[in-house]
Scaffold this active site. Structure first.
Site, PDB file in Angstrom:
ATOM      1  N   ASP A  90       0.839  -1.197   0.000  1.00  0.00           N
ATOM      2  CA  ASP A  90       0.000   0.000   0.000  1.00  0.00           C
ATOM      3  C   ASP A  90       0.878   1.254   0.000  1.00  0.00           C
ATOM      4  OD1 ASP A  90      -1.339  -2.281   1.033  1.00  0.00           O
ATOM      5  OD2 ASP A  90      -2.936  -1.043   1.851  1.00  0.00           O
TER       6      ASP A  90
ATOM      7  N   GLU B 142      -6.074 -11.500  -4.137  1.00  0.00           N
ATOM      8  CA  GLU B 142      -5.865 -12.475  -3.056  1.00  0.00           C
ATOM      9  C   GLU B 142      -6.952 -13.539  -3.014  1.00  0.00           C
ATOM     10  OE1 GLU B 142      -5.427  -9.907   0.328  1.00  0.00           O
ATOM     11  OE2 GLU B 142      -3.336  -9.457  -0.178  1.00  0.00           O
TER      12      GLU B 142
END
Ligand code: BGC
Length: 776
Positions: free
Chosen positions: A356, A496
């Site tokens: 991030d 994911e």
């Protein structure tokens, strides 16, 4: 009284005049949704983050004060290092003529709670009728100082409206805080100094960080200073004082100031708690602190990042909200620390840093405040030893960066077990810490991006080249030979929802990019700085690695667009089952899919959690044609749930590139409402740092069209129809450019003493030093 169903919880237009588009206001009190406002209205300065829980306590509150970089690990195999919830210094409980002030009792005649972004203050105005039928007006204000990073300042003004007031205030420091039940502190000394300053010391249980907390109070009645009777009270991990002023006449106002400070042995200038006390004792009063705080926001934030959007008020507010939180979440004071995925606004993701930072938040700093970007990258450089250990533990070489990181030397800190599997009833295993490996290339990418924007040679020599090489050493050891090509099998990509996949396109392309960059800079250093190359070679065995990089990069399998121009997300994705995702795409809550399926089942379907191939098309955009981008958008977006807050910003930018302004804008609208919108359950565990960085990227890289490709600056704006003007600053190789974009013209002001060359809407231009370039 305002009833919750009659109103939207949050109002965005309460600021007028000077404060237009600077305020967000909660319009009614709802004890069920405290978490949202605690996080979204949280106050921070990069040193600490304070959730905006109210002074008085409620059953469903989650109070939180997080001090950057003070990680601790609780005992037990299932525990991982996390950012502890430090002692709470904001609690104050009021007894008004015998009634405890609680908004769940009595009647609320007026309530509003406002975050003022400009001054970074939180205020709350309450008109309350107590259970005994007395009316009171209470005004609360507070801030976490940007000028003095250790300080929280609170002020409360109470006016009895229906009769005289006998007030009892119980206020102090509460060290009984936990991280969802886990207590990270050993108790230290409690003490009251000079009948005035309360002190609570605490020490983290495993990392042995010393904390010193202080609070002091001051009272005025109308405008005169008063000294109420006070009784000190100590308990386990708790020091409080009960203050009992003389009777307050009806319609008179008593004002209480509470100034609190926290200091820890992580502070670079820490000596001991006594020295911290001496510093705290010199802290001025609320009004002086506020003056300095306001000035710090004005000069170091709002003048540094003057981004203006004309046309849609909410959008102007949203970009300010983003900058507000980007400032509050970033430990710009210390390169041993990084940005948590929830900033400093909640326990979510345990304060850990992810990709991030590099892919979603760092571009803001690289482009608008390179000094801070450098510090954040230095954190990665300083954490190379942990990354080397992770590589070694996995039988690889070089630096294999952790998916989640905390302490520099920790290496991997991703928890192993997560949410419940609805089919098996067992916790789901989190594979990211083992096999979500693209972060290593993401960090290298951010290093290069920083270097290209800034030209910071000193950084490259001290940190950057080593990061590029150490990561490439990892990748060459990671590649697997299959016949006459190299592959990367058994990974999790950005999506994911797919575990143990082979040849995730994003991972393979980024690894390839990382190898190619290492080769390029090895060649360059051979010519330009052979001494530096020799010392890095000795450390990383670069001579033999260089040969391997060349051989393996050339043969690394890069999934190519198929006949329909679709790049396979991985080897098996395109052959999996397709289901109708409409109900899940429309669900108000993230992760609705997992109420019906478990991860094993989702693994077998063409369902993507977040931008995966799409982020590849964004980061390495000049490797793919517009047709390929369009085909992949059309294929993957309908299969993407945007279940990660990281997803929509990337999609918006790509939609801008593809020329679909409406789609780009509607994606931006959704992205900018992830935290700021009306969903009162979106952010309980903290704000979404990457999404907030993404808002800035959509504005500047998407609508502003700013890109760096192959080391050159490109600007190709795509202003949304609804906007009439966009202004923002960027730094390019040390020069500051101020961009002003309307539908008819672009004006670029170069406020530096260097000429700047770049490509504007496909044409090469030069903006001369100290001058303005205008086009239409
Ligand atoms: C996302 C990751 C992200 C993490 C932290 C996850 O839900 O899938 O890409 O790094 O959250 O924000």
């Amino acid at each position: 009284m305002l009833l919750k169903n009659q109103h939207q919880a949050l109002k965005y237009d309460t600021g007028s005049g000077e404060l237009k588009n600077w305020q967000i206001t909660e319009t009614y009190f709802d004890p069920e949704t405290l978490g949202k406002v605690e996080a979204v209205f949280s106050l921070g300065n990069g040193y600490m983050g304070l959730r905006s829980a109210t002074e008085e306590r409620y059953a469903r509150e989650v109070r939180g004060n997080f001090i950057a970089g003070t990680f601790n690990k609780f005992l037990g195999d299932k525990e991982v290092t996390e950012l502890p919830n430090a002692a709470d210094m904001t609690e104050m409980s009021f007894t008004l003529n015998g009634d405890t002030f609680q908004l769940t009792d009595g009647e609320i005649l007026h309530f509003d709670r406002t975050l003022n972004l400009k001054d970074a203050t939180l205020s709350r105005t309450v008109h309350w009728r107590s259970p005994s039928d007395d009316e009171y007006k209470l005004i609360f204000t507070r801030f976490v100082s940007l000028a003095n990073k250790h300080i929280i300042a609170q002020k409360v003004a109470i006016t009895p409206l229906s009769r005289n007031l006998t007030l009892k205030l119980h206020s102090g420091i509460n060290g009984q805080m936990t991280n969802t039940g886990t207590q990270h502190f050993k108790e230290g000394v409690l003490r009251l100094y000079d009948q005035k300053i309360m002190k609570l010391e605490a020490h983290t249980t495993e990392s042995n960080i010393d904390f010193a907390h202080f609070s002091r109070h001051a009272f005025t009645l109308e405008n005169s200073v008063i000294t109420p009777k006070n009784t000190i009270f100590m308990d386990r991990r708790k020091i409080f004082t009960t203050f009992e002023p003389e009777t307050i006449q009806q319609n008179e106002t008593i004002t209480i100031e509470k100034i609190s400070g926290v200091y820890t042995s992580r502070d670079k200038d820490w000596k001991d708690a006594d020295q911290a006390l001496a510093i705290f004792a010199m802290t001025p009063n609320y009004d002086s602190l506020f003056k300095a705080h306001r000035k710090a926001w004005q000069t170091t934030v709002w003048e540094q990042y003057p981004i203006q959007i004309e046309g849609v008020d909410f959008d102007q507010l949203a970009i300010r909200f983003a900058i507000y939180h980007l400032t509050g979440m970033t430990p710009a004071h210390d390169n041993r620390m990084n940005i948590g995925a929830k900033g400093l606004s909640g326990e979510g993701y345990k304060g850990h840093a992810f990709w991030d930072t590099e892919i979603f938040v760092l571009p803001f700093f690289t482009t608008s405040n390179p000094k801070i970007a450098r510090q954040l990258l230095e954190y990665r450089s300083l954490s190379i030893p942990g990354a080397v250990r992770k590589a070694r533990d996995n039988n690889y070489e070089g630096a294999m960066f952790p998916w989640e990181s905390a302490w520099l030397e920790d290496g991997e800190v991703t928890p192993v077990w997560g949410a419940a599997d609805i089919i098996t009833g067992e916790p789901t295993k989190i594979w990211s810490g083992f096999i979500e490996q693209h972060i290593t290339a993401d960090i290298a990418f951010a290093v290069w991006q920083y270097y290209q924007f800034t030209g910071d040679q000193d950084f490259m020599e001290k940190h950057g080249y080593e990061l590029l090489f150490a990561t490439a050493v990892f990748w060459q050891s990671r590649l697997e030979k299959k016949d006459d090509r190299y592959e990367i099998t058994g990974v999790v990509g950005p999506d994911e929802y797919k575990e143990h996949v082979d040849n995730n396109a994003f991972t393979n392309y980024m690894a390839h990019w990382n190898l190619e960059k290492a080769i390029q800079y090895y060649d360059l250093l051979q010519q330009e700085n052979p001494e530096l190359l020799a010392s890095l070679s000795a450390k990383w065995d670069l001579q033999s690695n260089y040969q391997k990089w060349r051989e393996k990069a050339a043969k690394l399998y890069l999934p190519q667009p198929n006949a329909a121009l679709v790049i396979p997300q991985d080897d098996t994705y395109l052959s999996k089952k397709i289901i109708d995702l409409t109900p899940y795409k429309e669900a108000s809550q993230v992760g609705a899919l997992f109420l019906d399926y478990n991860l094993d089942q989702v693994n077998d379907m063409q369902i993507t959690k977040q931008a995966d191939v799409m982020i590849l098309l964004y980061l390495l955009e000049n490797e793919f044609s517009p047709d390929v981008k369009q085909a992949n958008w059309d294929y993957y977006e309908p299969k993407t749930l945007h279940d990660s807050s990281l997803s929509r910003a990337t999609h918006s930018i790509l939609a801008s590139d593809l020329g679909d302004k409406d789609l780009a804008y509607s994606m931006f609208e959704k992205a900018s409402r992830i935290d700021l919108g009306q969903n009162m359950k979106s952010s309980d565990a903290g704000i979404h740092s990457a999404s907030i960085g993404g808002i800035w990227q959509v504005v500047v890289n998407g609508f502003g069209g700013v890109r760096m490709l192959d080391g050159r600056l490109y600007v190709h704006p795509h202003l949304p129809e609804k906007w009439t003007e966009l202004q923002f600053p960027i730094y390019w190789k040390g020069a500051r450019l101020h961009m002003k974009i309307t539908h008819d013209m672009i004006e670029i002001t170069n406020t530096s003493n260097k000429d700047v060359e770049f490509v504007l809407n496909g044409t090469e231009i030069v903006v001369l030093a100290d001058s303005t370039f205008t086009t239409n």
